[in-house]
Design a protein around this motif. Structure first.
Motif, PDB file in Angstrom:
ATOM      1  N   ARG A 218       0.811  -1.215   0.000  1.00 45.25           N
ATOM      2  CA  ARG A 218       0.000   0.000   0.000  1.00 45.25           C
ATOM      3  C   ARG A 218       0.851   1.275   0.000  1.00 45.25           C
ATOM      4  O   ARG A 218       0.429   2.310   0.515  1.00 45.25           O
ATOM      5  N   PHE A 219       2.029   1.198  -0.571  1.00 49.74           N
ATOM      6  CA  PHE A 219       2.918   2.353  -0.560  1.00 49.74           C
ATOM      7  C   PHE A 219       3.274   2.795  -1.973  1.00 49.74           C
ATOM      8  O   PHE A 219       3.410   1.973  -2.883  1.00 49.74           O
ATOM      9  N   MET A 220       3.422   4.103  -2.130  1.00 49.27           N
ATOM     10  CA  MET A 220       3.821   4.658  -3.413  1.00 49.27           C
ATOM     11  C   MET A 220       4.820   5.783  -3.194  1.00 49.27           C
ATOM     12  O   MET A 220       4.872   6.407  -2.124  1.00 49.27           O
ATOM     13  N   LEU A 221       5.618   6.025  -4.218  1.00 53.49           N
ATOM     14  CA  LEU A 221       6.578   7.123  -4.229  1.00 53.49           C
ATOM     15  C   LEU A 221       5.944   8.305  -4.948  1.00 53.49           C
ATOM     16  O   LEU A 221       5.203   8.128  -5.920  1.00 53.49           O
ATOM     17  N   ARG A 222       6.232   9.502  -4.466  1.00 52.12           N
ATOM     18  CA  ARG A 222       5.667  10.697  -5.093  1.00 52.12           C
ATOM     19  C   ARG A 222       6.747  11.761  -5.223  1.00 52.12           C
ATOM     20  O   ARG A 222       7.476  12.040  -4.267  1.00 52.12           O
ATOM     21  N   ALA A 223       6.856  12.349  -6.414  1.00 49.44           N
ATOM     22  CA  ALA A 223       7.781  13.452  -6.663  1.00 49.44           C
ATOM     23  C   ALA A 223       7.017  14.530  -7.415  1.00 49.44           C
ATOM     24  O   ALA A 223       6.187  14.222  -8.281  1.00 49.44           O
ATOM     25  N   GLU A 224       7.300  15.805  -7.083  1.00 52.41           N
ATOM     26  CA  GLU A 224       6.551  16.865  -7.750  1.00 52.41           C
ATOM     27  C   GLU A 224       7.290  18.196  -7.724  1.00 52.41           C
ATOM     28  O   GLU A 224       8.193  18.422  -6.906  1.00 52.41           O
ATOM     29  N   TYR A 225       6.862  19.043  -8.649  1.00 51.96           N
ATOM     30  CA  TYR A 225       7.334  20.423  -8.730  1.00 51.96           C
ATOM     31  C   TYR A 225       6.108  21.329  -8.788  1.00 51.96           C
ATOM     32  O   TYR A 225       5.157  21.060  -9.532  1.00 51.96           O
ATOM     33  N   LYS A 226       6.114  22.403  -7.984  1.00 53.11           N
ATOM     34  CA  LYS A 226       5.021  23.369  -8.009  1.00 53.11           C
ATOM     35  C   LYS A 226       5.586  24.782  -8.042  1.00 53.11           C
ATOM     36  O   LYS A 226       6.622  25.062  -7.430  1.00 53.11           O
ATOM     37  N   GLU A 238       4.723  37.839  -5.504  1.00 53.16           N
ATOM     38  CA  GLU A 238       5.981  37.107  -5.385  1.00 53.16           C
ATOM     39  C   GLU A 238       5.809  35.711  -5.969  1.00 53.16           C
ATOM     40  O   GLU A 238       4.756  35.084  -5.808  1.00 53.16           O
ATOM     41  N   GLU A 239       6.831  35.213  -6.646  1.00 51.78           N
ATOM     42  CA  GLU A 239       6.810  33.863  -7.195  1.00 51.78           C
ATOM     43  C   GLU A 239       7.850  33.004  -6.484  1.00 51.78           C
ATOM     44  O   GLU A 239       8.989  33.433  -6.296  1.00 51.78           O
ATOM     45  N   ILE A 240       7.438  31.806  -6.075  1.00 50.23           N
ATOM     46  CA  ILE A 240       8.353  30.875  -5.416  1.00 50.23           C
ATOM     47  C   ILE A 240       8.168  29.485  -6.024  1.00 50.23           C
ATOM     48  O   ILE A 240       7.108  29.159  -6.563  1.00 50.23           O
ATOM     49  N   GLU A 241       9.219  28.662  -5.930  1.00 51.68           N
ATOM     50  CA  GLU A 241       9.198  27.321  -6.496  1.00 51.68           C
ATOM     51  C   GLU A 241       9.361  26.281  -5.398  1.00 51.68           C
ATOM     52  O   GLU A 241      10.033  26.523  -4.389  1.00 51.68           O
ATOM     53  N   LYS A 242       8.765  25.118  -5.636  1.00 50.78           N
ATOM     54  CA  LYS A 242       8.853  24.032  -4.658  1.00 50.78           C
ATOM     55  C   LYS A 242       9.150  22.717  -5.374  1.00 50.78           C
ATOM     56  O   LYS A 242       8.505  22.375  -6.360  1.00 50.78           O
ATOM     57  N   TRP A 243      10.149  21.993  -4.869  1.00 55.45           N
ATOM     58  CA  TRP A 243      10.467  20.639  -5.310  1.00 55.45           C
ATOM     59  C   TRP A 243      10.372  19.731  -4.096  1.00 55.45           C
ATOM     60  O   TRP A 243      10.833  20.100  -3.010  1.00 55.45           O
ATOM     61  N   GLN A 244       9.799  18.535  -4.266  1.00 51.24           N
ATOM     62  CA  GLN A 244       9.765  17.628  -3.125  1.00 51.24           C
ATOM     63  C   GLN A 244       9.586  16.174  -3.560  1.00 51.24           C
ATOM     64  O   GLN A 244       9.107  15.881  -4.657  1.00 51.24           O
ATOM     65  N   LEU A 245       9.991  15.294  -2.645  1.00 51.93           N
ATOM     66  CA  LEU A 245       9.962  13.854  -2.876  1.00 51.93           C
ATOM     67  C   LEU A 245       9.563  13.177  -1.573  1.00 51.93           C
ATOM     68  O   LEU A 245       9.995  13.585  -0.493  1.00 51.93           O
ATOM     69  N   GLY A 246       8.727  12.133  -1.676  1.00 55.89           N
ATOM     70  CA  GLY A 246       8.327  11.446  -0.457  1.00 55.89           C
ATOM     71  C   GLY A 246       7.578  10.158  -0.735  1.00 55.89           C
ATOM     72  O   GLY A 246       7.502   9.678  -1.868  1.00 55.89           O
TER      73      GLY A 246
END
Length: 251
Positions: A218-226, A238-246
């Motif tokens: 029941r587990f999955m990997l998730r990566a994204e950019y916003k 203001e503009e900001i960027e987000k990268w994350q993995l979990g």
């Protein structure tokens, strides 16, 4: 430095949903079963390498406490606790006489999931970011998500609460891309040591892309950019960027 009330409420909601999710998963294996073979063996730990310290004879009952991969921790009627392999547990029967079967979560469960909860680590404009989220599938390709995030910088800390709509064009793929849009609020607290320190709370809009990948059970990997647009009270946004993995848990 603590979270402000709106962030505490959202954070508490996600933690509560996570506890309910794991509680529901545990409840699936909290049954009493009867041994329907000559005997089953109790090991001291979850693996064949752990010694056998007790056997449960045919006709005796055991209560399933928890599951760890292909091993089950059980309790006998006289209070002994030990670990039994999945192969032996499937030689038991339910109270209604039906054979015991354990359906392992699979890629089909990943495709047809209703809820997901996860924790991610990343960066928000070069500042360390920790995120928790919970999501519910509104339909096969559309999920609503609530996020609580904390970014800890050297001179300021930011707390974000986001709501996102996520569209997954190919939910049946093992590795599936998605797009997301949404909005929320960001609260920034500057260091008290700064001469001109001031806190601020602003609304945000965001859009992003990412990918989910089925791992196992029941587990999955998730990566994204916003990319965020902070709707400030100043002349320019203001503009900001987000990268994350979990990793996320689905059910």
């Amino acid at each position: 430095m603590g979270l402000h009330p709106p962030h505490r409420r959202a954070f508490g909601l996600i933690i509560g949903l996570l506890l309910l999710a794991f509680g529901a998963a545990a409840a699936e294996t909290s049954d009493r079963v009867k041994v329907d073979t000559a005997f089953i063996e109790l090991h001291t730990g979850p693996g064949a390498g752990y010694p056998i310290f007790h056997v449960v004879d045919r006709g005796d009952w055991v209560r399933i406490i928890e599951r760890r991969t292909d091993w089950f921790r059980v309790e006998t009627t006289d209070g002994k606790e030990g670990w039994v392999s999945k192969a032996q547990m499937e030689q038991t029967v339910q109270p209604n006489g039906e054979p015991t079967r354990f359906d392992d979560p699979s890629l089909e469960d990943f495709t047809g999931r209703n809820w997901e909860m996860g924790a991610l680590y990343g960066v928000l404009d070069d500042v360390d970011l920790i995120s928790l989220y919970g999501g519910y599938a509104l339909m096969e390709k559309l999920t609503a998500e609530l996020w609580v995030q904390q970014a800890l910088g050297k001179f300021s800390s930011s707390y974000l609460v986001d709501f996102s709509l996520v569209h997954q064009a190919f939910p049946e793929w093992r590795v599936s891309p998605f797009v997301a849009i949404g909005g929320g609020i960001i609260h920034t607290e500057t260091s008290a040591t700064l001469v001109e320190s001031s806190d601020s709370t602003d609304e945000t809009l965001h859009a992003g892309i990412g990918v989910r990948g089925y791992l196992t059970r029941r587990f999955m990997l998730r990566a994204e950019y916003k990319e965020y647009v902070v709707l400030t009270t100043r002349e320019e946004n203001e503009e900001i960027e987000k990268w994350q993995l979990g990793v996320a848990f689905f059910f």
